[in-house]
Design an enzyme around this catalytic site. Sequence first.
Site, PDB file in Angstrom:
ATOM      1  N   PRO A  13       0.828  -1.213   0.000  1.00 11.16           N
ATOM      2  CA  PRO A  13       0.000   0.000   0.000  1.00 11.16           C
ATOM      3  C   PRO A  13       0.862   1.263   0.000  1.00 11.16           C
ATOM      4  O   PRO A  13       1.919   1.307   0.646  1.00 11.16           O
ATOM      5  CB  PRO A  13      -0.805  -0.131   1.292  1.00 11.16           C
ATOM      6  CG  PRO A  13      -0.884  -1.599   1.537  1.00 11.16           C
ATOM      7  CD  PRO A  13       0.440  -2.154   1.067  1.00 11.16           C
ATOM      8  N   ALA A  14       0.393   2.271  -0.713  1.00 10.65           N
ATOM      9  CA  ALA A  14       1.165   3.507  -0.879  1.00 10.65           C
ATOM     10  C   ALA A  14       1.195   4.342   0.389  1.00 10.65           C
ATOM     11  O   ALA A  14       1.995   5.270   0.508  1.00 10.65           O
ATOM     12  CB  ALA A  14       0.582   4.325  -2.027  1.00 10.65           C
ATOM     13  N   TYR A  48       8.318  -1.833  19.823  1.00  9.05           N
ATOM     14  CA  TYR A  48       7.135  -1.062  20.234  1.00  9.05           C
ATOM     15  C   TYR A  48       6.332  -1.788  21.319  1.00  9.05           C
ATOM     16  O   TYR A  48       5.442  -1.202  21.927  1.00  9.05           O
ATOM     17  CB  TYR A  48       6.200  -0.775  19.043  1.00  9.05           C
ATOM     18  CG  TYR A  48       6.788   0.031  17.913  1.00  9.05           C
ATOM     19  CD1 TYR A  48       8.029   0.654  18.021  1.00  9.05           C
ATOM     20  CD2 TYR A  48       6.092   0.178  16.716  1.00  9.05           C
ATOM     21  CE1 TYR A  48       8.556   1.388  16.965  1.00  9.05           C
ATOM     22  CE2 TYR A  48       6.613   0.912  15.663  1.00  9.05           C
ATOM     23  CZ  TYR A  48       7.846   1.507  15.788  1.00  9.05           C
ATOM     24  OH  TYR A  48       8.352   2.230  14.731  1.00  9.05           O
TER      25      TYR A  48
HETATM   26  P1  NAD Z   1       4.122  11.357  12.446  1.00  4.71           P
HETATM   27  O1  NAD Z   1       4.950  12.234  11.603  1.00  4.71           O
HETATM   28  O2  NAD Z   1       3.254  10.331  11.816  1.00  4.71           O
HETATM   29  O3  NAD Z   1       3.296  12.308  13.390  1.00  4.71           O
HETATM   30  C1  NAD Z   1       2.420  11.767  14.310  1.00  4.71           C
HETATM   31  C2  NAD Z   1       1.837  12.857  15.199  1.00  4.71           C
HETATM   32  O4  NAD Z   1       1.312  13.931  14.425  1.00  4.71           O
HETATM   33  C3  NAD Z   1       0.638  12.252  15.949  1.00  4.71           C
HETATM   34  O5  NAD Z   1       1.041  11.814  17.202  1.00  4.71           O
HETATM   35  C4  NAD Z   1      -0.339  13.397  16.022  1.00  4.71           C
HETATM   36  O6  NAD Z   1      -0.062  14.104  17.211  1.00  4.71           O
HETATM   37  C5  NAD Z   1       0.005  14.278  14.865  1.00  4.71           C
HETATM   38  N1  NAD Z   1      -0.920  14.156  13.713  1.00  4.71           N
HETATM   39  C6  NAD Z   1      -1.074  13.096  12.877  1.00  4.71           C
HETATM   40  N2  NAD Z   1      -1.915  13.404  11.883  1.00  4.71           N
HETATM   41  C7  NAD Z   1      -2.312  14.683  12.089  1.00  4.71           C
HETATM   42  C8  NAD Z   1      -3.171  15.564  11.395  1.00  4.71           C
HETATM   43  N3  NAD Z   1      -3.796  15.207  10.258  1.00  4.71           N
HETATM   44  N4  NAD Z   1      -3.354  16.817  11.896  1.00  4.71           N
HETATM   45  C9  NAD Z   1      -2.724  17.214  13.030  1.00  4.71           C
HETATM   46  N5  NAD Z   1      -1.905  16.410  13.743  1.00  4.71           N
HETATM   47  C10 NAD Z   1      -1.689  15.164  13.271  1.00  4.71           C
HETATM   48  O7  NAD Z   1       5.178  10.703  13.489  1.00  4.71           O
HETATM   49  P2  NAD Z   1       5.481   9.302  14.156  1.00  4.71           P
HETATM   50  O8  NAD Z   1       4.326   8.782  14.922  1.00  4.71           O
HETATM   51  O9  NAD Z   1       6.755   9.502  14.874  1.00  4.71           O
HETATM   52  O10 NAD Z   1       5.768   8.341  12.914  1.00  4.71           O
HETATM   53  C11 NAD Z   1       4.781   7.559  12.277  1.00  4.71           C
HETATM   54  C12 NAD Z   1       5.138   6.090  12.323  1.00  4.71           C
HETATM   55  O11 NAD Z   1       6.445   5.873  11.762  1.00  4.71           O
HETATM   56  C13 NAD Z   1       5.260   5.520  13.737  1.00  4.71           C
HETATM   57  O12 NAD Z   1       4.015   5.256  14.327  1.00  4.71           O
HETATM   58  C14 NAD Z   1       6.070   4.267  13.483  1.00  4.71           C
HETATM   59  O13 NAD Z   1       5.235   3.246  12.969  1.00  4.71           O
HETATM   60  C15 NAD Z   1       7.045   4.736  12.386  1.00  4.71           C
HETATM   61  N6  NAD Z   1       8.361   5.146  12.935  1.00  4.71           N
HETATM   62  C16 NAD Z   1       9.435   4.364  12.644  1.00  4.71           C
HETATM   63  C17 NAD Z   1      10.696   4.724  13.109  1.00  4.71           C
HETATM   64  C18 NAD Z   1      11.868   3.860  12.790  1.00  4.71           C
HETATM   65  O14 NAD Z   1      12.935   4.017  13.420  1.00  4.71           O
HETATM   66  N7  NAD Z   1      11.777   2.961  11.836  1.00  4.71           N
HETATM   67  C19 NAD Z   1      10.875   5.893  13.876  1.00  4.71           C
HETATM   68  C20 NAD Z   1       9.754   6.677  14.138  1.00  4.71           C
HETATM   69  C21 NAD Z   1       8.504   6.303  13.656  1.00  4.71           C
END
Ligand code: NAD
Length: 263
Positions: A13-14, A48
């Site tokens: 999925p994209a 996680y």
């Molecule tokens: P993100 O950039 O997805 O931001 C998430 C935050 O932005 C949310 O907690 C919420 O507060 C806010 N948000 C989301 N949608 C919004 C909207 N439409 N309007 C206003 N606020 C909004 O950051 P994230 O959670 O750090 O990253 C997403 C996913 O990436 C994680 O859940 C995880 O699965 C993955 N991740 C992986 C690594 C890695 O090392 N591989 C590191 C960080 C995150």
Amino acid sequence: MQTITLSNGVQMPAIGYGVYKISNGEMPRCLREALECGYRLIDTAQWYDNEEGVGKVVAECHVPRSELFITTKLQSGLRVADRIDESLRRLRVDYVDLLLIHWPMGNDAATWHSMESAYGCGKVRAIGLSNFYGDDLEKVLRQAEVMPHVIQQELHPFRQQNELVMRYRQMHIVPQAWSPLACGRQNIFSNPVLTRIGKAHHKTAAQVALRFLVQSGICPIPKSVHKERMTENIDIFDFLLSGEELAAIRALDLGHGLFGWYD
Ligand code: NAD
């Protein structure tokens, strides 16, 4: 759901739903709502500590397993085959769609070979890396028999890593964006450039940021626990950013990460 084809033909999925910091307790409500909104890619990790929560929803939901795309991540080290089996048990599946090494630890080539074995016997449909740069990346690429299908790293309008992304593209590796909304940093949701472009398309700054990634061939995995934001974040497939708009967003690149690690 729009998909992107990995180098081995697997359809990914994209856009996906990231579940970092969603507890096992919160997971049923959040993930069920994400599935209702149309998400099919779920991004979790052993680290996680919520694979059980994902597994419960996967087992009880009405979406067929074949329509789901489940990503998990492990850390390099010993007993890789056992730890993959433990993830499968927690996720209540007999394969994951994508398995990533979460971050480099020095002994990654051995871990990669164990992942290649799991790929060979059908326990994972695609394999990849996350947060690998420089020597750590080259070491795995040099010794790989199966090249990574996906590389996940920090990617958003303020951290674009264009050269690396271009190189992945040449190698038929799909880039996936963690923290695609910069986790809210740099006031992304009220950024003047993203907001102005959004107004022209009746979209929010968040939708423009995610559309920018998708249109650049990068798969974002945004996270939200609010259904209205989950809906907003996936509603990005009905508009197109112009060349001028893409250039304006490209100019937002700061050239460094926002999280103080893996720069
Ligand atoms: P993100 O950039 O997805 O931001 C998430 C935050 O932005 C949310 O907690 C919420 O507060 C806010 N948000 C989301 N949608 C919004 C909207 N439409 N309007 C206003 N606020 C909004 O950051 P994230 O959670 O750090 O990253 C997403 C996913 O990436 C994680 O859940 C995880 O699965 C993955 N991740 C992986 C690594 C890695 O090392 N591989 C590191 C960080 C995150």
